[in-house]
Design a protein around this motif. Structure first.
Motif, PDB file in Angstrom:
ATOM      1  N   ALA B  12       0.843  -1.195   0.000  1.00  0.00           N
ATOM      2  CA  ALA B  12       0.000   0.000   0.000  1.00  0.00           C
ATOM      3  C   ALA B  12       0.876   1.242   0.000  1.00  0.00           C
ATOM      4  CB  ALA B  12      -0.904   0.005   1.227  1.00  0.00           C
ATOM      5  N   ALA B  13       0.449   2.247  -0.736  1.00  0.00           N
ATOM      6  CA  ALA B  13       1.216   3.500  -0.796  1.00  0.00           C
ATOM      7  C   ALA B  13       0.499   4.576   0.017  1.00  0.00           C
ATOM      8  CB  ALA B  13       1.356   3.951  -2.249  1.00  0.00           C
ATOM      9  N   PRO B  14       1.201   5.155   1.004  1.00  0.00           N
ATOM     10  CA  PRO B  14       0.581   6.249   1.755  1.00  0.00           C
ATOM     11  C   PRO B  14       0.611   7.554   0.945  1.00  0.00           C
ATOM     12  CG  PRO B  14       2.581   5.408   2.854  1.00  0.00           C
ATOM     13  CD  PRO B  14       2.558   4.853   1.484  1.00  0.00           C
ATOM     14  N   MET B  15      -0.534   8.165   0.780  1.00  0.00           N
ATOM     15  CA  MET B  15      -0.627   9.493   0.154  1.00  0.00           C
ATOM     16  C   MET B  15      -1.607  10.276   1.007  1.00  0.00           C
ATOM     17  SD  MET B  15      -0.854   8.821  -3.922  1.00  0.00           S
ATOM     18  CE  MET B  15      -0.425  10.477  -4.329  1.00  0.00           C
ATOM     19  N   ARG B  16      -1.102  10.730   2.149  1.00  0.00           N
ATOM     20  CA  ARG B  16      -2.010  11.178   3.198  1.00  0.00           C
ATOM     21  C   ARG B  16      -2.393  12.646   3.121  1.00  0.00           C
ATOM     22  NH1 ARG B  16      -5.071   9.565   6.331  1.00  0.00           N
ATOM     23  NH2 ARG B  16      -4.160  10.268   8.277  1.00  0.00           N
ATOM     24  N   ARG B  17      -1.969  13.317   2.100  1.00  0.00           N
ATOM     25  CA  ARG B  17      -2.313  14.731   1.980  1.00  0.00           C
ATOM     26  C   ARG B  17      -3.840  14.902   1.933  1.00  0.00           C
ATOM     27  NH1 ARG B  17       0.228  18.914  -2.415  1.00  0.00           N
ATOM     28  NH2 ARG B  17      -1.636  20.159  -2.644  1.00  0.00           N
ATOM     29  N   LEU B  18      -4.334  15.920   2.620  1.00  0.00           N
ATOM     30  CA  LEU B  18      -5.766  16.225   2.650  1.00  0.00           C
ATOM     31  C   LEU B  18      -6.235  16.731   1.294  1.00  0.00           C
ATOM     32  CD1 LEU B  18      -6.291  18.302   5.927  1.00  0.00           C
ATOM     33  CD2 LEU B  18      -7.417  16.151   5.357  1.00  0.00           C
ATOM     34  N   ASN B  19      -7.503  16.475   0.983  1.00  0.00           N
ATOM     35  CA  ASN B  19      -8.157  17.109  -0.179  1.00  0.00           C
ATOM     36  C   ASN B  19      -7.425  16.861  -1.499  1.00  0.00           C
ATOM     37  OD1 ASN B  19      -9.926  18.297   1.681  1.00  0.00           O
ATOM     38  ND2 ASN B  19      -8.762  20.206   1.767  1.00  0.00           N
ATOM     39  N   ILE B  20      -6.906  15.674  -1.722  1.00  0.00           N
ATOM     40  CA  ILE B  20      -6.309  15.405  -3.042  1.00  0.00           C
ATOM     41  C   ILE B  20      -7.456  15.365  -4.042  1.00  0.00           C
ATOM     42  CG2 ILE B  20      -5.110  13.690  -4.460  1.00  0.00           C
ATOM     43  CD1 ILE B  20      -3.263  13.139  -2.180  1.00  0.00           C
ATOM     44  N   ASP B  21      -7.459  16.340  -4.958  1.00  0.00           N
ATOM     45  CA  ASP B  21      -8.606  16.498  -5.851  1.00  0.00           C
ATOM     46  C   ASP B  21      -8.373  15.763  -7.168  1.00  0.00           C
ATOM     47  OD1 ASP B  21      -7.366  18.522  -7.803  1.00  0.00           O
ATOM     48  OD2 ASP B  21      -7.032  19.466  -5.845  1.00  0.00           O
ATOM     49  N   ASN B  64       6.636   6.493  -7.848  1.00  0.00           N
ATOM     50  CA  ASN B  64       7.810   6.239  -8.685  1.00  0.00           C
ATOM     51  C   ASN B  64       8.867   5.428  -7.952  1.00  0.00           C
ATOM     52  OD1 ASN B  64       6.809   7.595 -10.904  1.00  0.00           O
ATOM     53  ND2 ASN B  64       7.740   9.557 -10.343  1.00  0.00           N
ATOM     54  N   GLN B  65       8.639   5.160  -6.662  1.00  0.00           N
ATOM     55  CA  GLN B  65       9.665   4.461  -5.877  1.00  0.00           C
ATOM     56  C   GLN B  65       9.415   2.955  -5.896  1.00  0.00           C
ATOM     57  OE1 GLN B  65       9.329   6.605  -2.215  1.00  0.00           O
ATOM     58  NE2 GLN B  65       9.960   8.521  -3.169  1.00  0.00           N
ATOM     59  N   ALA B  66      10.530   2.203  -5.955  1.00  0.00           N
ATOM     60  CA  ALA B  66      10.462   0.773  -6.289  1.00  0.00           C
ATOM     61  C   ALA B  66       9.331  -0.010  -5.613  1.00  0.00           C
ATOM     62  CB  ALA B  66      11.807   0.128  -6.042  1.00  0.00           C
ATOM     63  N   PRO B  67       9.302  -0.108  -4.286  1.00  0.00           N
ATOM     64  CA  PRO B  67       8.282  -1.014  -3.748  1.00  0.00           C
ATOM     65  C   PRO B  67       6.867  -0.532  -4.044  1.00  0.00           C
ATOM     66  CG  PRO B  67       9.396   0.203  -1.981  1.00  0.00           C
ATOM     67  CD  PRO B  67      10.101   0.534  -3.239  1.00  0.00           C
ATOM     68  N   TYR B  68       6.680   0.766  -4.030  1.00  0.00           N
ATOM     69  CA  TYR B  68       5.322   1.298  -4.167  1.00  0.00           C
ATOM     70  C   TYR B  68       4.792   1.212  -5.591  1.00  0.00           C
ATOM     71  CZ  TYR B  68       6.262   3.211   0.456  1.00  0.00           C
ATOM     72  OH  TYR B  68       6.572   3.365   1.774  1.00  0.00           O
ATOM     73  N   ARG B  69       5.683   0.945  -6.539  1.00  0.00           N
ATOM     74  CA  ARG B  69       5.225   0.803  -7.922  1.00  0.00           C
ATOM     75  C   ARG B  69       4.209  -0.329  -8.059  1.00  0.00           C
ATOM     76  NH1 ARG B  69       7.921   3.312 -12.150  1.00  0.00           N
ATOM     77  NH2 ARG B  69       9.882   4.262 -11.566  1.00  0.00           N
ATOM     78  N   ASP B  70       4.284  -1.284  -7.111  1.00  0.00           N
ATOM     79  CA  ASP B  70       3.366  -2.426  -7.191  1.00  0.00           C
ATOM     80  C   ASP B  70       2.133  -2.260  -6.311  1.00  0.00           C
ATOM     81  OD1 ASP B  70       5.126  -3.734  -8.910  1.00  0.00           O
ATOM     82  OD2 ASP B  70       6.359  -4.416  -7.203  1.00  0.00           O
ATOM     83  N   SER B  71       1.947  -1.078  -5.768  1.00  0.00           N
ATOM     84  CA  SER B  71       0.805  -0.870  -4.870  1.00  0.00           C
ATOM     85  C   SER B  71      -0.518  -1.047  -5.607  1.00  0.00           C
ATOM     86  CB  SER B  71       0.813   0.547  -4.299  1.00  0.00           C
ATOM     87  OG  SER B  71       2.034   0.831  -3.683  1.00  0.00           O
ATOM     88  N   GLN B  72      -1.385  -1.788  -4.991  1.00  0.00           N
ATOM     89  CA  GLN B  72      -2.761  -1.823  -5.490  1.00  0.00           C
ATOM     90  C   GLN B  72      -3.695  -1.084  -4.526  1.00  0.00           C
ATOM     91  OE1 GLN B  72      -2.622  -6.260  -6.087  1.00  0.00           O
ATOM     92  NE2 GLN B  72      -3.727  -5.688  -7.941  1.00  0.00           N
ATOM     93  N   ILE B  73      -3.094  -0.622  -3.419  1.00  0.00           N
ATOM     94  CA  ILE B  73      -3.871   0.077  -2.391  1.00  0.00           C
ATOM     95  C   ILE B  73      -3.260   1.455  -2.148  1.00  0.00           C
ATOM     96  CG2 ILE B  73      -4.598   0.041   0.039  1.00  0.00           C
ATOM     97  CD1 ILE B  73      -4.399  -3.010  -0.048  1.00  0.00           C
ATOM     98  N   LEU B  74      -4.111   2.458  -2.020  1.00  0.00           N
ATOM     99  CA  LEU B  74      -3.660   3.780  -1.577  1.00  0.00           C
ATOM    100  C   LEU B  74      -4.194   4.029  -0.174  1.00  0.00           C
ATOM    101  CD1 LEU B  74      -4.268   6.264  -4.568  1.00  0.00           C
ATOM    102  CD2 LEU B  74      -2.117   5.180  -3.880  1.00  0.00           C
TER     103      LEU B  74
END
Ligand code: SF4
Lengths: 469, 207
Positions: B12-21, B64-74
């Motif tokens: 899973a890739a963390p993208m925790r910024r609020l209000n990603i539009d 763009n970072q190696a492990p997260y390229r395979d993320s199916q979860i955000l």
């Protein structure tokens, strides 16, 4: 039992209660535009399905078309022409009504729909566009959907919808001079955040809302989605009835009285319950201008760029820091006096005749500051025509504004025309998101009068000072 | 027919910024054709590439970072997918490989679009999402997250399991990969009856 206006319209359109608590809701009107509607029409065609009631489906050309005088199907946006021609072909094939280029009724979908009397009290109306909530100003339940849902609405005349919670926002008191509907909604979002309305359908009520002219009501409802709301609306009143009567697709005279009688019941009953209530005294509101990259990043024009260090919520603080870096502003800077390079008046928020009149009143006898690129884009061909009939175009061009054909124009960047890298724009639009008006463009949202005053000064300006001169 | 969603076990890739539009998820300039396909290249283009409209990858961007390229979860922040209704945001995420987004709240139109395109939107409390994001950040490849739509649970990397709620209709649509229009048309008689009654009640609405 006492019901609020949202529950009344909901109940009137309920085809069936589904077993998971959602509702199969009857949809009176579907509106499309060439950017997301084209895909919905193509998708429907590809699945071999048809539009069930094409006479109740309408389509605008507004998002991708250029707004330069003498425009054609060719666009500055690479590949834009295909959206236009595909939409035209698909609309004709489906037998729906298209307000095409060259038709004086053409314009921004949320301006055209009420102007043509397509949205009116008590109807359900959907459009694959998030600002569909604008049309709630006439007392319609109107909300934005995705393209796939638009296919569903066209093929079945219904949508499966979960009942939203309801909220009443009462704006009490009298608006101070120089303060507009745009400032009311920005103030609300500033105080209650861009997620403050998530999950709610909102009734805007209170003395200040009742006193708003119809065109200003559209501005208020337009940004319900910027508050995170599912939609917003205003109960119809005699102003609404006067506005609707006689418009091309409004109830004809033979049906007028019975329709109006029905609409008169579209008010929240005394004692109706909302899941949430917010009260705001409008006497406290000053002209707003945004400093950041979310509509919640707003302050009074007499205020300062806030300091993220004062924000206790860490996520919000981070967002503020990102915004300041993007906008290239420092905490503590006074908003007034921040130099701008461009000014834009237009969009479904603020492009109606009264918006143009109010801005022109500020610009009359004045000129835009040297080096500021200024553009005004009427919301529809009919708005443009009416504005020209009273000479507003002359006032704008004499002041140094470009006078355009109607459309969404530079409210958003589609890959073509834009304000340019890191340009600082004062804009009457609704979104100050990163890159919204162009790559790294820095957008400050405000009312059309604040935009006009700032264009003249070449910097963010308190319109109340200019108006007083 | 859309993809079915039953269970998922993924980085899973963390993208925790609020209000990603949705303008961030896919900028307008990346929506070049009247098509639901070919959009993944434009996913997060403003963050993913070093120049606007360019294709040189920005190494700082998480996907763009190696492990997260395979993320199916955000693992997202609040109000994820707010803003423009563009379904292209969901089509782009799906084509890139995302199947599930876990966030404290979603933009309403975006959430509906996810369900209609085989992406599961999961709503969990902010501190739960944050704690999962913290785990994932330590060692993304070993701290996988498991999502089970059958039992409506998310299993965090530390083994903790959280239940989530989703409307039964949405759940069924995802589990079975159903076509929503076909499901609704099973009630066509009811719709036509409603319309006939409504025509008498509100004749002015019928053009
Ligand atoms: S004017 Fe702007 S906000 Fe309104 S519909 Fe057009 S692009 Fe969207």
């Amino acid at each position: 039992m006492a019901r609020n206006i949202i529950e009344k319209i909901w109940d009137e359109h309920k085809v069936a209660d589904l077993d998971d608590g959602s509702t199969l809701l009857y949809i009176d009107r579907v509106f499309l535009h060439e950017r997301t509607g084209s895909i919905a029409l193509k998708g429907l065609e590809a699945s071999g399905r048809q539009v069930r009631n094409p006479e109740q489906v309408f389509c605008a050309m507004d998002h991708i078309v250029d707004t330069f005088p003498g425009r054609t199907d060719e666009t500055v946006m690479p590949g834009g022409k295909a959206f236009i021609t595909t939409t035209r072909e698909a609309a004709h094939a489906a037998g729906i009504t298209l307000f095409d280029l060259g038709d004086e009724r053409q314009g921004i979908v949320h301006v055209v729909s009420p102007e043509q009397g397509i949205a009116y009290p008590g109807v359900t109306l959907v459009c694959p566009d998030s600002h569909t909530c604008t049309q709630g100003a006439v007392g319609a339940l109107a909300w934005g959907i995705g393209s796939t849902e638009a296919e569903h609405a066209m093929a079945t005349k219904t949508l499966v919808v979960r009942k939203p919670k309801t909220m009443r926002i009462s704006f009490d008191g009298q608006l101070p001079p120089g303060v507009t509907a745009k400032d009311m909604i920005l103030h609300l979002i500033g105080v209650h955040t861009a997620a403050g309305g998530v999950g709610y359908a909102i009734e805007f009520a209170g003395e200040a809302v009742r006193n708003l002219p119809m065109e200003a009501r559209f501005t208020l409802c337009n940004m319900a989605v910027e508050f995170g709301a599912w939609t917003g609306l205003i109960a119809p009143d005699p102003n609404t009835f006067d506005y609707v009567r006689g418009r091309p697709y409004a109830p004809d005279e033979a049906h007028w009285e019975v329709a109006r009688e029905n609409w008169q019941s579209l008010v929240s009953d005394p004692g109706a319950v909302f899941d949430k209530e917010i009260r705001i005294d409008v006497a406290d509101i000053v002209p707003q201008v945004t400093w950041g990259t979310s509509p919640q990043h707003t302050v009074g024009i007499d205020g300062q760029v806030p300091d993220p260090a004062m924000e206790t919520d860490l996520n919000r603080r981070q967002l503020m820091q990102n915004a300041l870096a993007y906008m290239e502003l420092e905490p503590g800077m006074p908003m007034e006096g921040i130099p701008i390079e461009a000014a834009f008046i237009g969009s479904c928020t603020n492009s109606r005749l009264s918006d143009l009149r109010n801005a022109a009143a500020i610009l009359k006898g004045r000129t835009v500051a040297a080096g500021v690129k200024a553009i005004v884009v009427p919301g529809s061909g009919l708005v443009k025509k009416a504005a020209e009939a009273e000479g507003l175009d002359k006032i704008f061009t004499a002041a140094g504004f470009e006078w355009r054909e109607s459309g969404c124009s530079m409210c958003f960047f589609a890959g073509g025309e834009n304000f340019g890298l890191e340009t600082r724009v004062i804009s009457s639009t609704n979104r100050n998101f990163e890159n919204r008006q162009g790559p790294r463009t820095r957008t400050h949202i405000a009312s059309p009068t604040t935009v006009a005053a700032s264009a003249v000064a070449g910097e963010l300006t308190d319109v109340r000072k200019l108006a007083a001169q | 027919m859309m993809d079915k969603f039953t269970t998922l076990n993924s980085i899973a890739a963390p993208m925790r910024r609020l209000n990603i539009d949705t303008d961030i998820i896919i900028p307008s300039r990346e929506m070049k054709r009247v098509s639901k396909k070919g959009l993944s290249e434009g996913l997060f283009a403003g963050w993913r590439y070093t120049t606007p409209g360019g294709r040189e990858e920005n190494p700082d961007f998480i996907l763009n970072q190696a492990p997260y390229r395979d993320s199916q979860i955000l693992l997202a922040g609040g109000n994820f997918g707010c803003g423009s209704s563009r379904e292209h945001a969901v089509w782009a995420l799906h084509e890139w490989g995302i199947r599930c987004i876990i966030a404290p709240s979603f933009g309403a139109i975006f959430q509906g679009n996810c369900v209609r395109n085989g992406i599961l939107p999961v709503v969990l409390d902010d501190d739960i999402v944050q704690s999962m994001a913290d785990h994932v950040t330590v060692n993304p490849a070993h701290n996988r997250i498991r999502v089970d739509l059958d039992s409506c649970t998310v299993t965090a990397p530390d083994g903790e399991t959280y239940g989530f709620e989703i409307a039964a209709g949405d759940r069924r649509m995802l589990l079975e990969g159903l076509d929503a229009i076909a499901v609704t048309l099973q009630r066509d008689d009811e719709i036509l009856e409603f319309q006939a009654r409504d025509r008498l009640r509100r004749p002015w609405v019928y053009l």
